[in-house]
Motif scaffolding. Structure first.
Motif, PDB file in Angstrom:
ATOM      1  N   LEU A  85       0.822  -1.210   0.000  1.00  0.00           N
ATOM      2  CA  LEU A  85       0.000   0.000   0.000  1.00  0.00           C
ATOM      3  C   LEU A  85       0.862   1.268   0.000  1.00  0.00           C
ATOM      4  CD1 LEU A  85      -2.944  -0.753   2.468  1.00  0.00           C
ATOM      5  CD2 LEU A  85      -3.140  -0.209   0.048  1.00  0.00           C
ATOM      6  N   ALA A  86       1.879   1.290   0.857  1.00  0.00           N
ATOM      7  CA  ALA A  86       2.694   2.496   0.981  1.00  0.00           C
ATOM      8  C   ALA A  86       3.431   2.826  -0.307  1.00  0.00           C
ATOM      9  CB  ALA A  86       3.680   2.333   2.138  1.00  0.00           C
ATOM     10  N   LEU A  87       3.905   1.802  -1.014  1.00  0.00           N
ATOM     11  CA  LEU A  87       4.695   2.031  -2.228  1.00  0.00           C
ATOM     12  C   LEU A  87       3.882   1.902  -3.509  1.00  0.00           C
ATOM     13  CD1 LEU A  87       8.097   0.339  -1.309  1.00  0.00           C
ATOM     14  CD2 LEU A  87       7.586   2.784  -1.506  1.00  0.00           C
ATOM     15  N   GLN A  88       2.573   1.661  -3.384  1.00  0.00           N
ATOM     16  CA  GLN A  88       1.751   1.589  -4.588  1.00  0.00           C
ATOM     17  C   GLN A  88       1.824   2.885  -5.403  1.00  0.00           C
ATOM     18  OE1 GLN A  88       0.212  -1.256  -6.761  1.00  0.00           O
ATOM     19  NE2 GLN A  88       0.489  -1.620  -4.578  1.00  0.00           N
ATOM     20  N   PRO A  89       1.863   4.069  -4.777  1.00  0.00           N
ATOM     21  CA  PRO A  89       1.999   5.286  -5.580  1.00  0.00           C
ATOM     22  C   PRO A  89       3.273   5.328  -6.413  1.00  0.00           C
ATOM     23  CG  PRO A  89       1.186   5.823  -3.392  1.00  0.00           C
ATOM     24  CD  PRO A  89       1.601   4.387  -3.354  1.00  0.00           C
ATOM     25  N   LEU A  90       4.357   4.721  -5.926  1.00  0.00           N
ATOM     26  CA  LEU A  90       5.569   4.665  -6.735  1.00  0.00           C
ATOM     27  C   LEU A  90       5.351   3.785  -7.955  1.00  0.00           C
ATOM     28  CD1 LEU A  90       8.483   5.270  -7.374  1.00  0.00           C
ATOM     29  CD2 LEU A  90       9.172   3.458  -5.762  1.00  0.00           C
TER      30      LEU A  90
ATOM     31  N   PHE B  22       6.534  11.595 -10.508  1.00  0.00           N
ATOM     32  CA  PHE B  22       7.723  11.592  -9.666  1.00  0.00           C
ATOM     33  C   PHE B  22       7.915  12.896  -8.908  1.00  0.00           C
ATOM     34  CE2 PHE B  22       9.410   8.518 -12.998  1.00  0.00           C
ATOM     35  CZ  PHE B  22       9.215   7.404 -12.203  1.00  0.00           C
ATOM     36  N   GLU B  23       7.214  13.938  -9.284  1.00  0.00           N
ATOM     37  CA  GLU B  23       7.349  15.227  -8.606  1.00  0.00           C
ATOM     38  C   GLU B  23       6.516  15.311  -7.335  1.00  0.00           C
ATOM     39  OE1 GLU B  23       9.474  17.861  -9.632  1.00  0.00           O
ATOM     40  OE2 GLU B  23      10.200  16.104 -10.737  1.00  0.00           O
ATOM     41  N   ALA B  24       5.703  14.300  -7.061  1.00  0.00           N
ATOM     42  CA  ALA B  24       4.867  14.315  -5.862  1.00  0.00           C
ATOM     43  C   ALA B  24       5.736  14.356  -4.612  1.00  0.00           C
ATOM     44  CB  ALA B  24       3.960  13.086  -5.839  1.00  0.00           C
ATOM     45  N   PRO B  25       5.419  15.226  -3.652  1.00  0.00           N
ATOM     46  CA  PRO B  25       6.221  15.301  -2.420  1.00  0.00           C
ATOM     47  C   PRO B  25       6.014  14.078  -1.540  1.00  0.00           C
ATOM     48  CG  PRO B  25       4.329  16.784  -2.304  1.00  0.00           C
ATOM     49  CD  PRO B  25       4.353  16.248  -3.695  1.00  0.00           C
ATOM     50  N   ILE B  26       7.046  13.689  -0.824  1.00  0.00           N
ATOM     51  CA  ILE B  26       6.984  12.539   0.074  1.00  0.00           C
ATOM     52  C   ILE B  26       7.222  12.974   1.506  1.00  0.00           C
ATOM     53  CG2 ILE B  26       7.675  10.864  -1.678  1.00  0.00           C
ATOM     54  CD1 ILE B  26      10.495  10.935  -0.452  1.00  0.00           C
ATOM     55  N   ALA B  27       6.923  12.095   2.430  1.00  0.00           N
ATOM     56  CA  ALA B  27       7.113  12.376   3.847  1.00  0.00           C
ATOM     57  C   ALA B  27       8.582  12.701   4.129  1.00  0.00           C
ATOM     58  CB  ALA B  27       6.671  11.169   4.670  1.00  0.00           C
ATOM     59  N   GLY B  28       8.787  13.690   4.982  1.00  0.00           N
ATOM     60  CA  GLY B  28      10.141  14.045   5.346  1.00  0.00           C
ATOM     61  C   GLY B  28      10.826  15.004   4.406  1.00  0.00           C
TER      62      GLY B  28
ATOM     63  N   ALA C 164      13.797  -3.932   4.382  1.00  0.00           N
ATOM     64  CA  ALA C 164      14.375  -2.656   3.956  1.00  0.00           C
ATOM     65  C   ALA C 164      13.300  -1.735   3.391  1.00  0.00           C
ATOM     66  CB  ALA C 164      15.466  -2.910   2.912  1.00  0.00           C
ATOM     67  N   ALA C 165      12.371  -2.299   2.621  1.00  0.00           N
ATOM     68  CA  ALA C 165      11.277  -1.489   2.081  1.00  0.00           C
ATOM     69  C   ALA C 165      10.392  -0.959   3.199  1.00  0.00           C
ATOM     70  CB  ALA C 165      10.462  -2.322   1.091  1.00  0.00           C
ATOM     71  N   TRP C 166      10.119  -1.798   4.190  1.00  0.00           N
ATOM     72  CA  TRP C 166       9.290  -1.351   5.310  1.00  0.00           C
ATOM     73  C   TRP C 166       9.991  -0.253   6.107  1.00  0.00           C
ATOM     74  CZ3 TRP C 166       4.876  -0.290   6.859  1.00  0.00           C
ATOM     75  CH2 TRP C 166       4.513  -0.204   8.192  1.00  0.00           C
ATOM     76  N   ASP C 167      11.306  -0.394   6.304  1.00  0.00           N
ATOM     77  CA  ASP C 167      12.050   0.642   7.018  1.00  0.00           C
ATOM     78  C   ASP C 167      11.936   1.989   6.304  1.00  0.00           C
ATOM     79  OD1 ASP C 167      12.889  -1.011   9.052  1.00  0.00           O
ATOM     80  OD2 ASP C 167      14.837  -1.443   8.148  1.00  0.00           O
ATOM     81  N   LEU C 168      11.826   1.952   4.996  1.00  0.00           N
ATOM     82  CA  LEU C 168      11.746   3.181   4.210  1.00  0.00           C
ATOM     83  C   LEU C 168      10.422   3.912   4.411  1.00  0.00           C
ATOM     84  CD1 LEU C 168      13.576   4.613   2.075  1.00  0.00           C
ATOM     85  CD2 LEU C 168      12.276   3.393   0.323  1.00  0.00           C
ATOM     86  N   VAL C 169       9.348   3.166   4.677  1.00  0.00           N
ATOM     87  CA  VAL C 169       8.006   3.780   4.680  1.00  0.00           C
ATOM     88  C   VAL C 169       7.288   3.695   6.025  1.00  0.00           C
ATOM     89  CG1 VAL C 169       7.743   3.246   2.222  1.00  0.00           C
ATOM     90  CG2 VAL C 169       6.848   1.626   3.914  1.00  0.00           C
ATOM     91  N   LYS C 170       7.860   3.011   7.005  1.00  0.00           N
ATOM     92  CA  LYS C 170       7.104   2.701   8.222  1.00  0.00           C
ATOM     93  C   LYS C 170       6.747   3.933   9.040  1.00  0.00           C
ATOM     94  CE  LYS C 170      11.223   1.642  10.995  1.00  0.00           C
ATOM     95  NZ  LYS C 170      11.953   0.550  11.712  1.00  0.00           N
ATOM     96  N   ASP C 171       7.503   5.015   8.887  1.00  0.00           N
ATOM     97  CA  ASP C 171       7.222   6.213   9.684  1.00  0.00           C
ATOM     98  C   ASP C 171       6.295   7.190   8.976  1.00  0.00           C
ATOM     99  OD1 ASP C 171       8.836   5.351  11.808  1.00  0.00           O
ATOM    100  OD2 ASP C 171      10.640   6.146  10.870  1.00  0.00           O
TER     101      ASP C 171
END
Length: 462
Positions: free
Chosen positions: A206-211, A382-388, A357-364
């Protein structure tokens, strides 16, 4: 979408909530038996004038299905309301060939061990349809949305499920008919070993579906003109039916598992009940009422497990759980991206180090941050802003590196000694360019095509 064939109705009646968990529990498999099931849709058009063929016209969709039987496919028929039967799908060693509502042709591939097999299967299918197309004057287009067709230009296939859905869609959203008639996707179905493994894969998916949506964004045109989006297909899902789509925030809650997903599905309104080869219209009714024997169209009757399995196929979130997980974020595209989509997700989800590793990238990421990314990607890519801080492109290469490491760790080699990581090369090229596939199409539209979107048939057909 699923194709239903006449089945034995002697399956168990549902008497307890625990039975609702069985399809998901039965999906648990040891890692060495995990498989890859790839689904890909394509638009069918007549090469003479680019119109979308109807089911019944000479050389149309029905004739195309019959012609494919020369390759060993067996017809699957569905009875219509007047008692006649129509071929609405094919089954064979490579899975199933089925029809989307406006005649989009889908291969739901067989569950396979590795991506080398997946690409061989895809190649066989495309060789077959192109051979039939050459005989019948048909072409096949790999895009996320019809680039030049209005709804009124498109036929509707004679499938009872689709009639019910088309009647219901305008009542619950503005773009559901576009989803049914004008879009195509690539999906992959993947296994899990346990409830905890399913939950971790669901969350990462779910977290990486937008990618995935950005990497495969391929639907920038509507009725011959740019529509302001890179993946209009993805945008369509945001205004289709809120009760059965979306990012499912509860998946990220502590304790998420089969029971919580079953509760969600009980709250998804029904579409139909299948009885004696016919679809009965249950659109908007409650499966909870069905469990109590209080469904208005079948008073006193309780559902069977087959009814529940049917119902599980009527929700369309970004990731869907049945007895496997479906990754649903990608637009349709050319041959190499059909192979790249399962490579992306297998690399991330089928190796534990890659999954962690993928979960560590998006878990927060917060709920709002995940939702904002999903909302922004169809237009911004790809121009969409991401967390952080930063943009989606900033993590795209890192995610591909994680997927590549996961594929390398699997050690699935072809006869030349190559592992599966090469199937990510089309995505690496996209990320290196910094532009989604849709942006490259828009450049051609504004440049070499001189505003003539019909040129897409020459460049994006299989």
């Amino acid at each position: 979408m699923s194709t239903k064939s006449v089945s034995d109705r002697n399956d168990p009646v549902i008497e307890s909530f625990d039975q609702l968990l069985h399809p998901m529990q039965s999906g648990e498999k040891p890692k060495h038996t995990w498989r890859i099931g790839t689904e890909h849709e394509k638009f069918v058009y007549c090469t003479g004038d680019h119109h979308a063929p109807s089911y019944t016209e000479k050389g149309g969709i029905r004739d195309l299905l019959h012609a494919l039987t020369e390759f060993g496919w067996e017809p699957v028929e569905e009875k219509s309301e007047d008692g006649t039967s129509n071929v609405i799908a094919l089954k064979g060693a490579d899975g199933n060939v089925s029809l989307e509502p406006a005649g989009q042709l889908e291969l739901s591939g067989a569950p396979l061990c590795n991506l080398h097999q997946t690409c061989a299967e895809t190649g066989r299918h495309l060789t077959q349809v192109k051979a039939i197309g050459a005989k019948t004057g048909k072409g096949f287009l790999g895009l996320g949305m019809w680039p030049d067709k209005a709804r009124s230009d498109l036929p509707v296939m004679p499938k009872g499920r689709y009639k019910i859905m088309m009647n219901h869609m305008p009542k619950v959203g503005n773009l559901g008919l576009d989803m049914m008639l004008r879009t195509c996707t690539i999906q992959v179905n993947l296994d899990y070993s346990s409830e905890a493994d399913m939950a971790q894969k669901f969350r990462v998916g779910l977290a990486l579906q937008p990618l995935a949506t950005a990497l495969f964004a391929n639907s920038p045109f509507t009725e011959g003109k740019p529509n302001g989006y890179l993946s209009y297909r993805s945008h369509i899902w945001s205004d289709t039916d809120a009760a059965r789509t979306g990012m499912l925030p509860f998946v990220f809650e502590d304790g998420f598992g089969y029971q919580r997903y079953a509760e969600y599905m009980l709250d998804v309104p029904m579409y139909f009940v299948y009885r004696d080869g016919q679809y009965l219209d249950a659109a908007g009714l409650s499966f909870r009422d069905f469990l109590k024997g209080e469904l208005s169209i079948l008073p006193g009757e309780k559902p069977t497990m087959d009814d529940w399995n049917d119902h599980l196929s009527t929700a369309f979130p970004e990731v869907r759980l049945k007895s496997f997980l479906e990754m649903r974020g990608a637009d349709g595209g050319p041959w190499n991206r059909i192979c790249a989509l399962p490579a992306f997700w297998v690399g991330l989800l089928y190796d534990q180090s890659a999954l962690d590793a993928a979960w560590d990238l998006v878990k927060d990421w917060t709920l709002d941050e995940r939702q904002a990314l999903r909302d922004n990607v169809p237009k911004m890519g790809f121009e969409a802003p991401i967390a952080g801080g930063g943009k989606l492109l900033d993590i795209a290469r890192e995610v591909l590196d994680i997927a590549s490491a996961g594929l390398t760790a699997r050690g699935e080699l072809n006869s030349s000694g190559d592992n599966e990581s090469g199937f990510l090369d089309p995505l690496r090229e996209i990320v290196s360019s910094g532009k989604t596939p849709a942006e490259h199409l828009l450049e051609r539209y504004h440049g070499a095509w001189n505003g003539d979107v019909s040129r897409i048939y020459d460049e994006m057909s299989f």
